[in-house]
Design a protein around this motif. Sequence first.
Motif, PDB file in Angstrom:
ATOM      1  N   MET A 233       1.080  -0.908   0.260  1.00  0.00           N
ATOM      2  CA  MET A 233       0.193   0.295   0.746  1.00  0.00           C
ATOM      3  C   MET A 233       0.614   1.299   0.078  1.00  0.00           C
ATOM      4  O   MET A 233       0.397   1.817  -0.478  1.00  0.00           O
ATOM      5  CB  MET A 233      -0.867  -0.024   1.066  1.00  0.00           C
ATOM      6  N   ALA A 236       2.200   2.065  -3.648  1.00  0.00           N
ATOM      7  CA  ALA A 236       1.873   2.659  -4.052  1.00  0.00           C
ATOM      8  C   ALA A 236       1.229   3.454  -4.179  1.00  0.00           C
ATOM      9  O   ALA A 236       0.995   4.687  -5.079  1.00  0.00           O
ATOM     10  CB  ALA A 236       0.220   1.029  -4.408  1.00  0.00           C
ATOM     11  N   GLY A 276      -6.077   0.252  -9.560  1.00  0.00           N
ATOM     12  CA  GLY A 276      -6.234  -0.401  -8.190  1.00  0.00           C
ATOM     13  C   GLY A 276      -7.242  -1.378  -7.857  1.00  0.00           C
ATOM     14  O   GLY A 276      -6.660  -1.641  -6.125  1.00  0.00           O
ATOM     15  N   ILE A 277      -7.616  -2.239  -8.708  1.00  0.00           N
ATOM     16  CA  ILE A 277      -8.401  -3.683  -8.139  1.00  0.00           C
ATOM     17  C   ILE A 277      -7.393  -4.392  -8.169  1.00  0.00           C
ATOM     18  O   ILE A 277      -6.973  -5.172  -6.855  1.00  0.00           O
ATOM     19  CB  ILE A 277      -9.697  -4.209  -9.341  1.00  0.00           C
ATOM     20  N   ILE A 279      -4.348  -3.915  -6.350  1.00  0.00           N
ATOM     21  CA  ILE A 279      -3.477  -3.557  -5.073  1.00  0.00           C
ATOM     22  C   ILE A 279      -4.746  -3.968  -3.702  1.00  0.00           C
ATOM     23  O   ILE A 279      -4.935  -4.212  -3.295  1.00  0.00           O
ATOM     24  CB  ILE A 279      -4.010  -1.852  -4.846  1.00  0.00           C
ATOM     25  N   ALA A 280      -6.099  -3.946  -4.319  1.00  0.00           N
ATOM     26  CA  ALA A 280      -6.768  -4.474  -4.083  1.00  0.00           C
ATOM     27  C   ALA A 280      -7.081  -5.759  -3.514  1.00  0.00           C
ATOM     28  O   ALA A 280      -6.468  -5.839  -2.216  1.00  0.00           O
ATOM     29  CB  ALA A 280      -8.273  -3.772  -3.763  1.00  0.00           C
ATOM     30  N   VAL A 283      -4.108  -7.003  -1.471  1.00  0.00           N
ATOM     31  CA  VAL A 283      -3.530  -6.446  -0.055  1.00  0.00           C
ATOM     32  C   VAL A 283      -4.832  -6.852   0.700  1.00  0.00           C
ATOM     33  O   VAL A 283      -4.524  -7.897   1.020  1.00  0.00           O
ATOM     34  CB  VAL A 283      -3.954  -4.847  -0.222  1.00  0.00           C
ATOM     35  N   LEU A 284      -5.457  -7.508  -0.002  1.00  0.00           N
ATOM     36  CA  LEU A 284      -6.944  -8.131   1.275  1.00  0.00           C
ATOM     37  C   LEU A 284      -6.570  -9.561   0.555  1.00  0.00           C
ATOM     38  O   LEU A 284      -6.682 -10.334   2.556  1.00  0.00           O
ATOM     39  CB  LEU A 284      -8.170  -8.209  -0.285  1.00  0.00           C
ATOM     40  N   ASN A 287      -4.280  -9.952   3.732  1.00  0.00           N
ATOM     41  CA  ASN A 287      -4.667  -9.879   4.699  1.00  0.00           C
ATOM     42  C   ASN A 287      -5.211 -10.447   5.546  1.00  0.00           C
ATOM     43  O   ASN A 287      -5.426 -11.485   6.023  1.00  0.00           O
ATOM     44  CB  ASN A 287      -5.313  -8.691   4.834  1.00  0.00           C
ATOM     45  N   PHE A 288      -6.251 -11.622   4.247  1.00  0.00           N
ATOM     46  CA  PHE A 288      -7.173 -13.340   5.046  1.00  0.00           C
ATOM     47  C   PHE A 288      -5.569 -13.804   5.087  1.00  0.00           C
ATOM     48  O   PHE A 288      -6.272 -14.345   6.008  1.00  0.00           O
ATOM     49  CB  PHE A 288      -7.540 -13.126   3.617  1.00  0.00           C
ATOM     50  N   ASP A 291      -5.007 -12.928   8.347  1.00  0.00           N
ATOM     51  CA  ASP A 291      -5.705 -13.545   9.351  1.00  0.00           C
ATOM     52  C   ASP A 291      -5.603 -15.084   9.937  1.00  0.00           C
ATOM     53  O   ASP A 291      -6.200 -15.599  10.904  1.00  0.00           O
ATOM     54  CB  ASP A 291      -7.432 -13.335   9.002  1.00  0.00           C
TER      55      ASP A 291
ATOM     56  N   PHE B 126     -13.278  -6.187   5.416  1.00  0.00           N
ATOM     57  CA  PHE B 126     -11.550  -6.931   5.431  1.00  0.00           C
ATOM     58  C   PHE B 126     -11.318  -5.665   4.163  1.00  0.00           C
ATOM     59  O   PHE B 126     -10.259  -5.265   3.737  1.00  0.00           O
ATOM     60  CB  PHE B 126     -11.794  -8.420   4.362  1.00  0.00           C
ATOM     61  N   SER B 130      -8.268  -2.779   2.671  1.00  0.00           N
ATOM     62  CA  SER B 130      -7.908  -3.820   1.820  1.00  0.00           C
ATOM     63  C   SER B 130      -7.681  -2.753   0.621  1.00  0.00           C
ATOM     64  O   SER B 130      -6.227  -2.696  -0.360  1.00  0.00           O
ATOM     65  CB  SER B 130      -7.951  -4.989   1.006  1.00  0.00           C
ATOM     66  N   PRO B 132      -6.801   0.560  -1.129  1.00  0.00           N
ATOM     67  CA  PRO B 132      -5.659   1.797  -1.277  1.00  0.00           C
ATOM     68  C   PRO B 132      -7.079   2.976  -1.377  1.00  0.00           C
ATOM     69  O   PRO B 132      -8.114   3.165  -1.594  1.00  0.00           O
ATOM     70  CB  PRO B 132      -5.031   2.434  -2.736  1.00  0.00           C
ATOM     71  N   PHE B 134      -6.585   6.060  -2.043  1.00  0.00           N
ATOM     72  CA  PHE B 134      -6.508   6.900  -3.008  1.00  0.00           C
ATOM     73  C   PHE B 134      -7.926   6.789  -4.169  1.00  0.00           C
ATOM     74  O   PHE B 134      -7.942   7.497  -4.850  1.00  0.00           O
ATOM     75  CB  PHE B 134      -5.159   7.333  -3.611  1.00  0.00           C
ATOM     76  N   PHE B 135      -7.508   5.081  -3.986  1.00  0.00           N
ATOM     77  CA  PHE B 135      -7.954   4.497  -5.317  1.00  0.00           C
ATOM     78  C   PHE B 135      -9.976   4.417  -4.906  1.00  0.00           C
ATOM     79  O   PHE B 135     -10.869   5.143  -5.782  1.00  0.00           O
ATOM     80  CB  PHE B 135      -7.497   3.469  -5.433  1.00  0.00           C
TER      81      PHE B 135
END
Lengths: 303, 304
Positions: A233, A236, A276-277, A279-280, A283-284, A287-288, A291, B126, B130, B132, B134-135
């Motif tokens: 993150m 980015a 953007g997707i 990165i998400a 990161v998602l 994070n999973f 966890d 969650f 996750s 960003p 700025f996105f």
Amino acid sequence: MTMGLFREKGIYEGASDAFASEGFWKKAVQRFFRHKLAVIGIVLLLIITLMSIFYPIIRDSSIAFEVNYTAINASPQSGNIMGTDALGRDVFMRLMLGGRVSLSVGLVAAICSTLIGITLGGIAGFFGGKIDNLIMRFTDTMMSFPFLVICMVLVSILGPGIGNTMLAIVLLKWTNAARITRGEILYIRERQFIEADKALGINRFKTLFAHIIPNALSPIIVNMTFTMADTIMTEASLSFLGLGVLLPTPTWGNMLKDASSLVTLSMRPWLWIPPGIMIALTVLSINFVGDGLRDALDPKANL
Amino acid sequence: MLLVITLIVFLLANLMPGDAAMAMFGSGDGSITVEAIEQQRENMGLNDPVLVRYFRWLGQLLKGDLGVSQVTFQPVWEMIQLRIGPTLLLMGTSLILSIIIGVALGIFSAVKQYSIADYILTILSFIGRSLPIFFIGLIFVYFFALKIPVFPTSGMHSMGASGFADLLKHLFLPCLSLSILRIAEFMRYSRASMLEVLNSDYIWTARSKGIKERAVLIKHALHNALIPIITLIGINIPVLFSGAIMIEQVFQWPGLGMLFNTAVTQRDQSLLMGLCLFSAIIVLVSNLLTDIAYALVDPRIRYE
């Protein structure tokens, strides 16, 4: 309740050095794979990693750099999977190359900063006294800046580029690992198997590296996973602001920077929504995984 | 502690390539000689040893003087003062919004543990954590300012207009984008905290006394579950500031974040030092306030 009972009878204490042994890890792996979200996370992460490693090898990666004026700003309906940007470069290929940058910055910076954190936190926790005070004061001071503020200043000192971005993040991100390591060590140090080491006259450093750190490993590994998500993150964000990794090297952050022009933002969503997707998603899934790791390695934590 | 912070800020700012003398001539036409720059350096005292310069800066600082910007030549403190308002407005509204929504959702999800709603909310939190920041901002601009033009894309006021409604309209999108991540965070923690309380003995006692479930939740559980949330507010303020830097850039919100961005790109050392110091002080003060609030709310905690 049960833990207290075990501790009284000495069973838990005796078994605790086996925390780092084979049985513990086997159970942890089982617990991890029972965690549905963690499995989804690891599969997603694997797909993203494999694609960004192999796609540029299978297809000629020069389409991500070569300027092609015959096909500028092509929408995804044309020959390119995700269309092309203002210079006619293939968006999907740039996306995959950007994935390489993001994942490697994330992985390298997370590992290096964790190692620094373990070392400093380990020294502070193990030696205590003045050294502990000095290191922890320093850690507190580092933590009293908003992270992005100090990171932006450091990157602008070091200059842009993948290596410098990694370095800046490593130099700043170790604080959590240091705190966790120190806390764990303070707790473990009082346990009986460390006393046994002392009674046997085992070298202090050997005690630290062979017995204390392996036992403190669980929360550190969990923290490292979340650090990796944070790092991706941060990279980015820095690249988005034009400070981290600069063009022509594509990264998800600097691909999103294109959207700062209103024309791109409104007319060519295929240029900025995919990074953007990505990165998400990355990161998602990290994070999973984090966890799942926490549930698997650290059953006491209840978050 | 503050002294160490000033030292770090000063050293970092001085490590930046280029200095004030260069910056002053930066936009020149190339006719400036090396000697002229050197002369300027001497005049500004930039050739003195680092320690001398540090203590000179520190001395000024104690008098409340943050120096003068090397690019615009305005006093740094004046520049900061001008931008505090918008940033505080943005951060404050976003903090309030995320506490209210996040805590409410978290408690709802804890009370209905293992229900479909709980499951969906957990996954959403969650995803929220996750994305960003700025996105999120860009997506909002795309959908709610460009595709369906309900809200303005940037700035704090429309040209010529200055009413409260206009400000609110401009504030809405940046504030919401800044809040999404915080909502997810507050939700996760308040859910965990509420679950812990719900599983504790005194809740079982209250229930077994025959008190209505509603009363148990509101009178007995809620109060105790909210205590750890206070710590979370303190932790969130520096993160919120980092987020504000990104969001202010996306929405061209004229606050400290944008000022900081310009300071970094223009290598305006004195402005940078001022801003870093200011942000560190904000963090320290918010930590202190959190500790005090914590001690006030929870009688079990006492400081010597």
